[in-house]
Design an enzyme around this catalytic site. Structure first.
Site, PDB file in Angstrom:
ATOM      1  N   ALA A  19       1.000  -1.272  -0.091  1.00 21.49           N
ATOM      2  CA  ALA A  19       0.089   0.012  -0.203  1.00 21.49           C
ATOM      3  C   ALA A  19       0.898   1.768   0.045  1.00 21.49           C
ATOM      4  O   ALA A  19       0.401   2.378   0.084  1.00 21.49           O
ATOM      5  CB  ALA A  19      -0.650   0.154   1.543  1.00 21.49           C
ATOM      6  N   GLY A  20       2.155   1.191  -0.122  1.00 22.52           N
ATOM      7  CA  GLY A  20       3.065   2.262  -0.391  1.00 22.52           C
ATOM      8  C   GLY A  20       2.440   2.916   0.907  1.00 22.52           C
ATOM      9  O   GLY A  20       2.644   4.480   1.357  1.00 22.52           O
ATOM     10  N   GLY A  24       9.783   7.135   2.882  1.00 15.85           N
ATOM     11  CA  GLY A  24      11.231   7.271   3.231  1.00 15.85           C
ATOM     12  C   GLY A  24      11.941   5.228   2.454  1.00 15.85           C
ATOM     13  O   GLY A  24      12.837   5.234   3.371  1.00 15.85           O
ATOM     14  N   ASN A  25      10.891   4.493   2.618  1.00 16.95           N
ATOM     15  CA  ASN A  25      11.083   2.938   2.171  1.00 16.95           C
ATOM     16  C   ASN A  25      10.716   3.071   0.394  1.00 16.95           C
ATOM     17  O   ASN A  25       9.876   2.903   0.055  1.00 16.95           O
ATOM     18  CB  ASN A  25      10.015   2.334   3.425  1.00 16.95           C
ATOM     19  N   SER A  28       8.618  -0.063  -0.661  1.00 24.61           N
ATOM     20  CA  SER A  28       7.180  -0.018  -0.064  1.00 24.61           C
ATOM     21  C   SER A  28       6.988   1.363  -0.881  1.00 24.61           C
ATOM     22  O   SER A  28       5.913   0.981  -1.811  1.00 24.61           O
ATOM     23  CB  SER A  28       7.082   0.846   1.814  1.00 24.61           C
ATOM     24  N   HIS A 127       0.124   3.094  10.140  1.00 21.43           N
ATOM     25  CA  HIS A 127       0.010   1.208  10.484  1.00 21.43           C
ATOM     26  C   HIS A 127       0.953   0.725  10.777  1.00 21.43           C
ATOM     27  O   HIS A 127       0.792  -0.355  11.888  1.00 21.43           O
ATOM     28  CB  HIS A 127       0.213   1.152   8.308  1.00 21.43           C
ATOM     29  N   ARG A 128       2.193   1.364  11.666  1.00 20.07           N
ATOM     30  CA  ARG A 128       2.733   1.044  12.486  1.00 20.07           C
ATOM     31  C   ARG A 128       2.521   0.538  13.987  1.00 20.07           C
ATOM     32  O   ARG A 128       3.325   0.219  14.853  1.00 20.07           O
ATOM     33  CB  ARG A 128       4.378   0.446  12.530  1.00 20.07           C
ATOM     34  N   GLU A 162      12.114   2.268  17.245  1.00 16.54           N
ATOM     35  CA  GLU A 162      12.170   1.249  16.320  1.00 16.54           C
ATOM     36  C   GLU A 162      12.067   0.281  16.655  1.00 16.54           C
ATOM     37  O   GLU A 162      12.619  -1.079  15.445  1.00 16.54           O
ATOM     38  CB  GLU A 162      12.792   1.617  14.841  1.00 16.54           C
ATOM     39  N   HIS A 230      15.906   2.149   8.594  1.00 18.20           N
ATOM     40  CA  HIS A 230      16.851   1.470   9.819  1.00 18.20           C
ATOM     41  C   HIS A 230      18.039   1.597   9.744  1.00 18.20           C
ATOM     42  O   HIS A 230      18.638   1.042   8.505  1.00 18.20           O
ATOM     43  CB  HIS A 230      15.509   0.324  10.210  1.00 18.20           C
ATOM     44  N   CYS A 347      15.330  -8.310   9.380  1.00 18.12           N
ATOM     45  CA  CYS A 347      13.987  -7.268   9.502  1.00 18.12           C
ATOM     46  C   CYS A 347      13.051  -8.105   9.955  1.00 18.12           C
ATOM     47  O   CYS A 347      11.818  -7.945  10.995  1.00 18.12           O
ATOM     48  CB  CYS A 347      13.201  -6.921   8.421  1.00 18.12           C
TER      49      CYS A 347
HETATM   50  O1  SUG Z   1       8.651  -0.260   9.002  1.00 17.92           O
HETATM   51  N1  SUG Z   1       7.606  -1.528   5.460  1.00 17.92           N
HETATM   52  C1  SUG Z   1       8.472  -1.959   7.127  1.00 17.92           C
HETATM   53  C2  SUG Z   1      10.207  -2.336   6.418  1.00 17.92           C
HETATM   54  C3  SUG Z   1      10.224  -2.463   8.021  1.00 17.92           C
HETATM   55  C4  SUG Z   1      11.658  -3.287   7.772  1.00 17.92           C
HETATM   56  N2  SUG Z   1      12.247  -3.516   9.596  1.00 17.92           N
HETATM   57  C5  SUG Z   1      13.763  -3.289   9.153  1.00 17.92           C
HETATM   58  N3  SUG Z   1      14.489  -2.670   8.623  1.00 17.92           N
HETATM   59  N4  SUG Z   1      14.254  -4.270  10.081  1.00 17.92           N
HETATM   60  C6  SUG Z   1       8.320  -0.353   7.332  1.00 17.92           C
HETATM   61  O2  SUG Z   1       8.672   0.709   6.737  1.00 17.92           O
HETATM   62  C7  SUG Z   1       5.889  -1.054   3.841  1.00 17.92           C
HETATM   63  C8  SUG Z   1       4.062  -1.688   3.639  1.00 17.92           C
HETATM   64  C9  SUG Z   1       3.487  -0.996   3.243  1.00 17.92           C
HETATM   65  O3  SUG Z   1       4.128  -0.066   2.425  1.00 17.92           O
HETATM   66  O4  SUG Z   1       2.107  -1.121   3.186  1.00 17.92           O
HETATM   67  C10 SUG Z   1       6.185  -0.926   5.226  1.00 17.92           C
HETATM   68  O5  SUG Z   1       5.585  -0.812   6.861  1.00 17.92           O
END
Ligand code: SUG
Length: 416
Positions: A19-20, A24-25, A28, A127-128, A162, A230, A347
């Protein structure tokens, strides 16, 4: 009593989707809107666990959290006019990345001689942020023996935490006292800095760590800017070894000096930018590896398959293996479904150091349980989720039933 390292992998939940949601990831963001394959994702995770069980002799797991999160759905007053990302948040299977479940300080490091865990508040991403109360419920059961474990509440919300993804430990052996290294980011860049310095310091105080054996280091703002949301995307430690990209920390040499002052036996395996750029390290997740000590005392690096496909990264790995360094094997694993959301092998696991006999056995893997988990996933996990499925009643019915089937199979219906 024999304390050992146990990796607790997150079983990939049946609502796994793209779902993006994580600014910063990069993975994703770049897979936002793709179809996802929850069954394949979860089976990839079990295959990784099976490999590590065979290699290391012990392996644990944590269960998916309840999704969709009905309380969060109600709190968001969803009526269809909201952005799709808001609608998707209560469905996220992000608890699979258990490196973000908690920070763990093993018993030999703490003032009261118990293993301390602080669930991560994960406040930076909606979401987290919903994860920690349910994560804590699970940790309270898995590590419920208060003679050996202390489970704290999460850090108060204004300080982003985190968990273990921004925490490393150096030690002569896992059951010996270690030096704990907390890595935090500073806000102000293009992307959020998800680990706040004060969260790290608070966790260290709450866990009763010895200040002489505790180090706080700033992450390189350029690494966050390049997508290392992270620290475990650019560095990992095990035993005496710190395996790190040359641009992981704000002051690289200063970081080495500070860690070495607390832990003189430190061995650094640094990958220079001339061999692997920061961008390539982040794309392939070379450092989001499980650096493990095998029963013969040598170390293996368990990396994503994507590393083997990169000539720069694989070339560096091959050259490293020809040398006489502490890492003697590099083992690729296929976790592509998780990787597409920015979650590599590291992860997907929370590292504990404890005696397996002190853990609730329902969270420990053996071959029979691996078979049972695989069969349940094969029978109940959706094969595919399209973005338009997220938010529908029919998907809700199937993912709720799938999770309950797994809880039943593992005799953990109390988590329902
Ligand atoms: O928190 N991705 C997670 C990935 C976590 C990786 N963990 C470590 N590096 N330890 C995050 O960014 C993507 C969910 C989405 O886009 O649907 C997401 O939450």
């Amino acid at each position: 009593m024999s304390r050992t390292e146990i990796n607790f992998d997150g079983i990939v939940g049946p609502s796994h989707n793209y779902a993006g949601l994580s600014l910063g990831n990069i993975a994703s963001a770049s897979h936002a809107g793709d179809a996802s394959y929850p069954r394949a994702a979860a089976l990839q995770g079990v295959a990784k666990m099976r490999g590590n069980l065979a290699r290391l002799g012990v392996q644990g797991y944590l269960l998916p959290l309840p999704r969709p999160n009905i309380a969060l759905q109600a709190a968001l007053a969803l009526d269809g006019s909201e952005p799709a990302q808001l609608r998707a948040a209560p469905w996220s299977a992000s608890s699979m990345w258990t490196a973000n479940a908690a920070t763990v300080s093993p018993a030999p490091d703490t003032a009261d001689g118990r293993c301390h865990l602080t669930p991560a508040n994960l406040v930076t991403m909606l979401h987290r942020a919903q994860e920690w109360p349910d994560t804590k419920r699970q940790l309270d059961i898995a590590f419920g023996d208060t003679r050996h474990f202390v489970i704290h509440d999460a850090v108060p919300p204004s300080f982003g935490d985190e968990g273990a993804a921004n925490h490393m430990r150096l030690c002569d052996s896992h059951d010996a006292p270690g030096v704990e290294v907390f890595v935090y980011g500073r806000t102000g860049g293009r992307f959020p800095a998800r680990q706040h310095e004060q969260a790290s310091r608070l966790v260290a105080r709450a866990h009763g760590l010895d200040p002489a054996s505790t180090v706080f280091i700033e992450q390189n703002p350029a690494a966050i800017e390049a997508g290392a949301f992270h620290n475990d995307v650019v560095a990992v430690a095990n035993g005496r070894v710190l395996f790190t990209h040359a641009e992981a920390f704000a002051d690289q040499q200063g970081a080495y000096d500070t860690i070495r002052a607390a832990y003189p036996a430190l061995e650094i395996v640094e990958v220079p930018s001339s061999a692997v750029t920061l961008q390539e390290a982040i794309r392939t997740y070379l450092f989001n590896a499980q650096l493990v000590t095998l029963p013969d005392s040598t170390m293996a690096l368990i990396v994503p398959e994507e590393c083997r496909e990169s000539s720069a990264v694989w070339g560096w790995c091959e050259a490293m293996l020809e040398g006489n360094g502490p890492i003697r094997q590099v083992i690729p694993v296929d976790v592509r479904q998780s990787m597409a959301n920015g979650g590599g092998p590291a992860c997907l696991r929370l590292r504990m150091v404890c005696d397996p006999a002190t853990v609730d056995p329902r969270f420990l893997l053996d071959e029979a349980r691996a078979d049972l988990i695989e069969r349940t996933i094969a029978a109940h996990w959706p094969e595919q989720i399209d973005p338009s499925d997220v938010g529908t009643q029919s998907l809700a019915t199937s993912v709720i039933a799938a999770r309950l089937a797994l809880l039943d199979a593992l005799d953990l219906a109390q988590l329902g």
